[in-house]
Scaffold this active site. Structure first.
Site, short mmCIF file in Angstrom:
data_model
loop_
_atom_site.label_atom_id
_atom_site.label_comp_id
_atom_site.label_asym_id
_atom_site.label_seq_id
_atom_site.Cartn_x
_atom_site.Cartn_y
_atom_site.Cartn_z
CB SER A 117 -0.87 0.01 1.26
OG SER A 117 -1.40 1.31 1.45
CG HIS A 144 -3.88 -2.18 -1.40
ND1 HIS A 144 -4.91 -3.07 -1.61
CD2 HIS A 144 -4.26 -1.43 -0.33
CE1 HIS A 144 -5.86 -2.88 -0.70
NE2 HIS A 144 -5.50 -1.87 0.08
CG HIS A 150 -9.22 -1.01 0.20
ND1 HIS A 150 -8.51 -1.11 1.39
CD2 HIS A 150 -10.52 -1.20 0.52
CE1 HIS A 150 -9.35 -1.34 2.37
NE2 HIS A 150 -10.57 -1.40 1.89
CG MET A 166 -11.44 1.91 2.83
SD MET A 166 -9.88 2.08 3.73
CE MET A 166 -8.76 2.26 2.35
CG MET A 207 -10.80 -4.27 6.13
SD MET A 207 -9.48 -3.65 5.09
CE MET A 207 -8.54 -2.63 6.22
N GLY A 245 -9.11 2.57 7.82
CA GLY A 245 -9.01 4.03 7.99
C GLY A 245 -7.60 4.56 8.12
N GLY A 249 -0.61 1.48 9.81
CA GLY A 249 0.16 1.38 11.05
C GLY A 249 -0.59 0.85 12.26
CG ASP A 295 -5.68 -3.64 3.70
OD1 ASP A 295 -4.65 -3.24 4.26
OD2 ASP A 295 -6.39 -2.93 2.96
N GLY A 341 1.58 -2.26 4.27
CA GLY A 341 1.80 -0.82 4.25
C GLY A 341 3.04 -0.43 5.02
CB SER A 342 3.43 1.01 8.41
OG SER A 342 2.73 -0.03 9.04
C1 DX5 Z 1 -6.21 0.70 6.11
C2 DX5 Z 1 -5.74 0.43 4.70
C3 DX5 Z 1 -4.53 -0.42 4.63
C4 DX5 Z 1 -3.34 0.10 5.33
C5 DX5 Z 1 -2.26 -0.93 5.42
O1 DX5 Z 1 -7.45 1.26 6.11
O2 DX5 Z 1 -6.74 -0.19 3.95
O3 DX5 Z 1 -4.22 -0.79 3.29
O4 DX5 Z 1 -2.88 1.29 4.80
O5 DX5 Z 1 -1.25 -0.41 6.20
P1 DX5 Z 1 -0.53 -1.23 7.36
O6 DX5 Z 1 0.12 -2.40 6.69
O7 DX5 Z 1 0.43 -0.24 7.92
O8 DX5 Z 1 -1.57 -1.64 8.34
ZN ZN Z 2 -6.30 -1.16 1.91
#
Ligand code: DX5
Ligand code: ZN
Length: 211
Positions: free
Chosen positions: A6, A29, A60, A62, A134, A139, A142, A168, A190-191
């Site tokens: 992400s 992503h 994705h 949201m 999820m 939202g 991290g 995710d 992501g992070s």
């Molecule tokens: C959260 C996002 C994720 C998120 C993943 O709402 O959909 O894709 O950014 O980041 P990490 O891996 O840091 O949880």
């Molecule tokens: Zn996501």
């Protein structure tokens, strides 16, 4: 395990370099947040219009009313569009999945951290090609991984879902084996990845792909 980084936590001052550093991933992503469904804002297609993506992208969404936004992501080149069951309800979700498929988009449905897989109807599982589970409340990047998502993955597989299960939120190299055993095909990272230096990322991606 396949990996979809992400770019939410990427360095947006040098975005093309950031994208190039994750070119060996299976997919990129894009986390789209509108400040309504989730209490956060991210970015829209204009921020990405000059970016050259070396690998397939997925959006994705949201956002409320995802049917109003998907076309701009298809124009951007996204092959998969995933939206939340929570802000459509089952009937609209089914119709929208069907519509995405008719538009030659891989249709994905997401269940948020508090939603149980039983809320996905048989009809939805029959038409969706991706279920995004999820492992946090959507939202923010991290957040900490919630292991309850493992049972959700198993429950979806037990119902005979043959498409792709993606996970995710809070995914790192220590929890990915368990996700694979539970039946996941691809993880969003992501992070854990994007907070590492550009030079380290190819080998981290490989570590995920070898699991
Ligand atoms: C959260 C996002 C994720 C998120 C993943 O709402 O959909 O894709 O950014 O980041 P990490 O891996 O840091 O949880
Ligand atoms: Zn996501």
């Amino acid at each position: 395990m396949k990996i979809a980084p992400s770019i939410l936590d990427a360095n947006w001052q040098s975005l093309q370099g950031e994208i190039n550093s994750i070119a060996t991933a299976d997919r990129i992503h894009l986390d789209i947040m509108d400040g309504h469904y989730v209490p956060n804002l991210s970015f829209g297609p204009p921020a990405l219009k000059d970016i050259n993506f070396p690998v397939e992208t997925e959006a994705h969404l949201m956002v409320d009313n995802p049917e109003n936004f998907f076309e701009m992501f298809q124009t951007l080149g996204c092959k998969t569009i995933t939206f939340h069951l929570e802000n459509t309800g089952s009937d609209k979700a089914f119709e929208f999945l069907k519509h995405l498929k008719e538009k030659n988009i891989k249709p994905g449905i997401c269940i948020d951290g508090n939603t149980q897989p039983e809320e996905l109807t048989d009809e939805i599982l029959a038409i969706a090609e991706q279920v995004l589970v999820m492992s946090v409340k959507a939202g923010f990047g991290g957040q900490s991984f919630t292991p309850e998502c493992m049972d959700k993955i198993k429950a979806i597989r037990a119902r005979g879902f043959k498409g792709e299960i993606e996970v995710d939120g809070g995914v790192n190299i220590d929890n990915v084996s368990g996700l694979k055993e539970a039946g996941a095909d691809i993880v969003v990272v992501g992070s854990f990845l994007m907070k590492k230096s550009v030079e380290e990322r190819t080998s981290i991606i490989k570590n995920f792909q070898q699991i």
